[in-house]
Design a protein around this motif. Structure first.
Motif, PDB file in Angstrom:
ATOM      1  N   VAL A   1       0.862  -1.177   0.000  1.00  7.56           N
ATOM      2  CA  VAL A   1       0.000   0.000   0.000  1.00  7.56           C
ATOM      3  C   VAL A   1       0.899   1.228   0.000  1.00  7.56           C
ATOM      4  O   VAL A   1       1.728   1.396   0.898  1.00  7.56           O
ATOM      5  CB  VAL A   1      -0.946   0.010   1.221  1.00  7.56           C
ATOM      6  CG1 VAL A   1      -1.940   1.156   1.109  1.00  7.56           C
ATOM      7  CG2 VAL A   1      -1.653  -1.327   1.366  1.00  7.56           C
TER       8      VAL A   1
ATOM      9  N   GLY B   1       1.074   5.307  -0.120  1.00  6.57           N
ATOM     10  CA  GLY B   1       0.430   6.610   0.044  1.00  6.57           C
ATOM     11  C   GLY B   1       1.260   7.651  -0.674  1.00  6.57           C
ATOM     12  O   GLY B   1       2.352   7.995  -0.235  1.00  6.57           O
TER      13      GLY B   1
ATOM     14  N   ILE C   1      -1.829   6.064   5.109  1.00  7.84           N
ATOM     15  CA  ILE C   1      -0.834   5.058   5.508  1.00  7.84           C
ATOM     16  C   ILE C   1      -0.629   5.102   7.014  1.00  7.84           C
ATOM     17  O   ILE C   1      -0.614   4.066   7.684  1.00  7.84           O
ATOM     18  CB  ILE C   1       0.505   5.285   4.760  1.00  7.84           C
ATOM     19  CG1 ILE C   1       0.323   5.093   3.261  1.00  7.84           C
ATOM     20  CG2 ILE C   1       1.601   4.387   5.320  1.00  7.84           C
ATOM     21  CD1 ILE C   1      -0.174   3.739   2.840  1.00  7.84           C
ATOM     22  N   GLU C   2      -0.484   6.289   7.560  1.00  6.56           N
ATOM     23  CA  GLU C   2      -0.264   6.423   9.005  1.00  6.56           C
ATOM     24  C   GLU C   2      -1.457   5.879   9.790  1.00  6.56           C
ATOM     25  O   GLU C   2      -1.290   5.195  10.802  1.00  6.56           O
ATOM     26  CB  GLU C   2       0.000   7.883   9.360  1.00  6.56           C
ATOM     27  CG  GLU C   2       0.587   8.072  10.730  1.00  6.56           C
ATOM     28  CD  GLU C   2       1.867   7.276  10.954  1.00  6.56           C
ATOM     29  OE1 GLU C   2       2.014   6.728  12.078  1.00  6.56           O
ATOM     30  OE2 GLU C   2       2.719   7.179  10.053  1.00  6.56           O
TER      31      GLU C   2
ATOM     32  N   ARG D   1      -1.350   1.967   9.975  1.00  2.00           N
ATOM     33  CA  ARG D   1      -0.186   1.280  10.555  1.00  2.00           C
ATOM     34  C   ARG D   1      -0.544   0.354  11.709  1.00  2.00           C
ATOM     35  O   ARG D   1      -0.008  -0.739  11.814  1.00  2.00           O
ATOM     36  CB  ARG D   1       0.872   2.283  10.999  1.00  2.00           C
ATOM     37  CG  ARG D   1       1.590   2.906   9.829  1.00  2.00           C
ATOM     38  CD  ARG D   1       2.968   3.398  10.179  1.00  2.00           C
ATOM     39  NE  ARG D   1       3.517   4.156   9.067  1.00  2.00           N
ATOM     40  CZ  ARG D   1       4.091   3.604   7.998  1.00  2.00           C
ATOM     41  NH1 ARG D   1       4.199   2.308   7.901  1.00  2.00           N
ATOM     42  NH2 ARG D   1       4.555   4.371   7.031  1.00  2.00           N
TER      43      ARG D   1
ATOM     44  N   LEU E   1       3.287  -1.117   4.142  1.00  2.00           N
ATOM     45  CA  LEU E   1       2.756   0.243   4.093  1.00  2.00           C
ATOM     46  C   LEU E   1       3.911   1.202   3.880  1.00  2.00           C
ATOM     47  O   LEU E   1       4.889   1.170   4.632  1.00  2.00           O
ATOM     48  CB  LEU E   1       2.039   0.587   5.399  1.00  2.00           C
ATOM     49  CG  LEU E   1       0.829  -0.263   5.763  1.00  2.00           C
ATOM     50  CD1 LEU E   1       0.366   0.064   7.181  1.00  2.00           C
ATOM     51  CD2 LEU E   1      -0.290  -0.057   4.766  1.00  2.00           C
ATOM     52  N   THR E   2       3.799   2.058   2.864  1.00  2.00           N
ATOM     53  CA  THR E   2       4.897   2.976   2.573  1.00  2.00           C
ATOM     54  C   THR E   2       4.369   4.258   1.944  1.00  2.00           C
ATOM     55  O   THR E   2       3.256   4.299   1.421  1.00  2.00           O
ATOM     56  CB  THR E   2       5.942   2.301   1.655  1.00  2.00           C
ATOM     57  OG1 THR E   2       7.086   3.126   1.549  1.00  2.00           O
ATOM     58  CG2 THR E   2       5.382   1.997   0.279  1.00  2.00           C
ATOM     59  N   ASP E   3       5.181   5.291   2.003  1.00  2.00           N
ATOM     60  CA  ASP E   3       4.881   6.581   1.375  1.00  2.00           C
ATOM     61  C   ASP E   3       5.748   6.727   0.131  1.00  2.00           C
ATOM     62  O   ASP E   3       6.808   6.103   0.018  1.00  2.00           O
ATOM     63  CB  ASP E   3       5.241   7.743   2.304  1.00  2.00           C
ATOM     64  CG  ASP E   3       4.432   7.757   3.582  1.00  2.00           C
ATOM     65  OD1 ASP E   3       3.325   7.218   3.591  1.00  2.00           O
ATOM     66  OD2 ASP E   3       4.931   8.319   4.575  1.00  2.00           O
TER      67      ASP E   3
END
Length: 169
Positions: A7, A9, A25-26, A29, A38-40
Protein backbone atom coordinates in the motif's frame (compact mmCIF):
# COMPACT_ATOMS: atom_id res chain seq x y z
CA UNK A 1 5.91 -17.79 -4.49
CA UNK A 2 3.06 -15.62 -3.27
CA UNK A 3 2.98 -11.88 -3.43
CA UNK A 4 2.55 -9.23 -0.81
CA UNK A 5 -0.02 -6.50 -0.42
CA UNK A 6 1.83 -3.20 -0.89
CA UNK A 7 0.00 0.00 0.00
CA UNK A 8 1.58 3.23 -1.21
CA UNK A 9 0.43 6.61 0.04
CA UNK A 10 1.49 9.09 -2.61
CA UNK A 11 1.82 12.72 -1.65
CA UNK A 12 3.50 15.49 0.25
CA UNK A 13 2.20 16.24 3.75
CA UNK A 14 3.56 19.80 3.44
CA UNK A 15 1.20 20.61 0.51
CA UNK A 16 -2.11 20.55 2.39
CA UNK A 17 -4.56 18.10 0.70
CA UNK A 18 -1.67 16.39 -1.08
CA UNK A 19 -0.79 14.83 2.28
CA UNK A 20 -3.89 12.60 2.31
CA UNK A 21 -2.06 9.56 0.87
CA UNK A 22 0.60 9.52 3.60
CA UNK A 23 -2.11 10.25 6.22
CA UNK A 24 -4.02 7.12 5.17
CA UNK A 25 -0.83 5.06 5.51
CA UNK A 26 -0.26 6.42 9.00
CA UNK A 27 -3.86 5.66 10.01
CA UNK A 28 -3.52 2.05 8.83
CA UNK A 29 -0.19 1.28 10.55
CA UNK A 30 -1.76 -0.05 13.74
CA UNK A 31 -4.31 -2.26 12.00
CA UNK A 32 -2.76 -3.56 8.79
CA UNK A 33 -2.75 -7.37 8.54
CA UNK A 34 0.52 -9.29 8.59
CA UNK A 35 2.08 -9.40 5.14
CA UNK A 36 1.06 -5.82 4.32
CA UNK A 37 3.76 -3.36 3.33
CA UNK A 38 2.76 0.24 4.09
CA UNK A 39 4.90 2.98 2.57
CA UNK A 40 4.88 6.58 1.37
CA UNK A 41 6.10 7.91 -1.94
CA UNK A 42 6.58 11.28 -3.56
CA UNK A 43 5.18 9.77 -6.76
CA UNK A 44 8.40 9.71 -8.76
CA UNK A 45 7.88 6.83 -11.23
CA UNK A 46 11.27 5.13 -10.77
CA UNK A 47 10.90 5.06 -7.00
CA UNK A 48 7.29 3.86 -7.28
CA UNK A 49 8.34 0.91 -9.45
CA UNK A 50 10.95 -0.05 -6.85
CA UNK A 51 8.27 -0.49 -4.20
CA UNK A 52 6.54 -3.51 -5.73
CA UNK A 53 7.27 -6.89 -7.26
CA UNK A 54 5.43 -8.44 -10.19
CA UNK A 55 3.50 -10.91 -8.00
CA UNK A 56 2.33 -8.26 -5.52
CA UNK A 57 -1.11 -6.76 -5.10
CA UNK A 58 -0.61 -2.99 -4.97
CA UNK A 59 -3.00 -0.39 -3.59
CA UNK A 60 -2.11 3.24 -4.33
CA UNK A 61 -3.67 6.07 -2.33
CA UNK A 62 -3.48 9.41 -4.11
CA UNK A 63 -5.00 12.89 -4.24
CA UNK A 64 -6.05 14.15 -7.66
CA UNK A 65 -7.12 17.35 -9.38
CA UNK A 66 -10.23 16.73 -11.43
CA UNK A 67 -11.66 19.08 -14.02
CA UNK A 68 -14.43 19.72 -13.32
CA UNK A 69 -13.83 18.70 -9.77
CA UNK A 70 -15.73 17.95 -6.61
CA UNK A 71 -13.30 18.19 -3.68
CA UNK A 72 -13.68 15.22 -1.36
CA UNK A 73 -15.16 12.90 -4.00
CA UNK A 74 -13.64 9.40 -3.82
CA UNK A 75 -12.58 7.29 -6.81
CA UNK A 76 -11.49 3.66 -7.10
CA UNK A 77 -9.68 2.87 -10.32
CA UNK A 78 -7.80 0.02 -11.93
CA UNK A 79 -4.37 0.85 -13.35
CA UNK A 80 -5.84 0.87 -16.86
CA UNK A 81 -8.63 3.25 -15.94
CA UNK A 82 -6.27 5.53 -14.01
CA UNK A 83 -4.08 5.81 -17.10
CA UNK A 84 -7.11 6.64 -19.29
CA UNK A 85 -8.39 9.23 -16.80
CA UNK A 86 -5.07 11.07 -16.84
CA UNK A 87 -6.49 13.29 -19.57
CA UNK A 88 -9.41 14.47 -17.38
CA UNK A 89 -7.66 14.52 -14.01
CA UNK A 90 -4.10 15.02 -12.99
CA UNK A 91 -1.89 13.92 -10.17
CA UNK A 92 -0.58 16.62 -7.90
CA UNK A 93 2.94 15.56 -8.89
CA UNK A 94 5.04 16.38 -11.95
CA UNK A 95 4.34 12.98 -13.49
CA UNK A 96 1.03 11.32 -12.76
CA UNK A 97 0.11 7.75 -12.06
CA UNK A 98 -0.73 7.20 -15.72
CA UNK A 99 2.90 7.84 -16.65
CA UNK A 100 4.10 5.60 -13.82
CA UNK A 101 1.88 2.74 -14.99
CA UNK A 102 2.92 3.23 -18.63
CA UNK A 103 6.58 3.02 -17.58
CA UNK A 104 5.88 -0.09 -15.48
CA UNK A 105 4.14 -1.75 -18.45
CA UNK A 106 6.96 -0.83 -20.83
CA UNK A 107 9.53 -2.31 -18.43
CA UNK A 108 7.37 -5.39 -17.71
CA UNK A 109 7.18 -4.30 -14.06
CA UNK A 110 3.43 -4.11 -13.48
CA UNK A 111 2.33 -5.83 -10.28
CA UNK A 112 -0.07 -8.77 -10.36
CA UNK A 113 -2.90 -6.40 -9.51
CA UNK A 114 -3.06 -2.68 -8.95
CA UNK A 115 -5.87 -0.52 -7.61
CA UNK A 116 -5.89 3.24 -7.06
CA UNK A 117 -7.98 4.87 -4.34
CA UNK A 118 -8.08 8.61 -4.88
CA UNK A 119 -9.73 11.62 -3.36
CA UNK A 120 -10.24 14.88 -5.21
CA UNK A 121 -8.30 17.63 -3.49
CA UNK A 122 -8.99 21.32 -3.15
CA UNK A 123 -6.04 23.04 -1.46
CA UNK A 124 -2.49 22.26 -2.59
CA UNK A 125 -0.80 25.31 -1.10
CA UNK A 126 2.12 25.14 1.27
CA UNK A 127 1.33 24.02 4.79
CA UNK A 128 -0.03 21.10 6.78
CA UNK A 129 -3.64 20.09 7.28
CA UNK A 130 -6.50 19.38 4.93
CA UNK A 131 -9.33 21.31 3.38
CA UNK A 132 -12.69 20.59 4.96
CA UNK A 133 -13.76 18.46 1.96
CA UNK A 134 -10.70 16.20 2.13
CA UNK A 135 -10.74 16.00 5.94
CA UNK A 136 -14.39 14.91 5.80
CA UNK A 137 -13.60 12.27 3.13
CA UNK A 138 -10.57 10.76 4.91
CA UNK A 139 -12.44 8.31 7.20
CA UNK A 140 -14.28 6.81 4.22
CA UNK A 141 -11.06 6.70 2.17
CA UNK A 142 -9.34 4.84 5.01
CA UNK A 143 -12.23 2.34 5.15
CA UNK A 144 -12.02 1.78 1.37
CA UNK A 145 -8.28 1.15 1.52
CA UNK A 146 -8.57 -1.16 4.56
CA UNK A 147 -11.22 -3.18 2.72
CA UNK A 148 -9.02 -3.31 -0.41
CA UNK A 149 -6.13 -4.64 1.70
CA UNK A 150 -8.29 -7.42 3.19
CA UNK A 151 -9.68 -8.38 -0.23
CA UNK A 152 -6.21 -8.43 -1.79
CA UNK A 153 -4.92 -10.72 0.99
CA UNK A 154 -7.89 -13.04 0.39
CA UNK A 155 -7.17 -13.20 -3.37
CA UNK A 156 -3.46 -13.85 -2.76
CA UNK A 157 -4.30 -16.65 -0.29
CA UNK A 158 -6.70 -18.26 -2.77
CA UNK A 159 -4.12 -18.03 -5.56
CA UNK A 160 -1.48 -19.56 -3.32
CA UNK A 161 -3.80 -22.42 -2.33
CA UNK A 162 -4.62 -23.10 -5.98
CA UNK A 163 -0.92 -23.12 -6.86
CA UNK A 164 -0.18 -25.51 -3.96
CA UNK A 165 -3.03 -27.79 -5.04
CA UNK A 166 -1.74 -27.88 -8.64
CA UNK A 167 1.79 -28.60 -7.42
CA UNK A 168 0.69 -31.54 -5.29
CA UNK A 169 -1.52 -33.07 -8.00
Amino acid sequence: MTGRVVVIGVGNPFRRDDGAGPAVIEALRARAPEGTVLTDSDGEPGRMLGLWRRQDAVVVVEVVHAHPGQPGRLHTLTAERAARCAVRSASTHALGLGETFALAAALDRMPGELTVHAVEGEDFGLGRGFSTAVADALPELIRHVAKAIDEAHDRLRRASTLADDRGSA
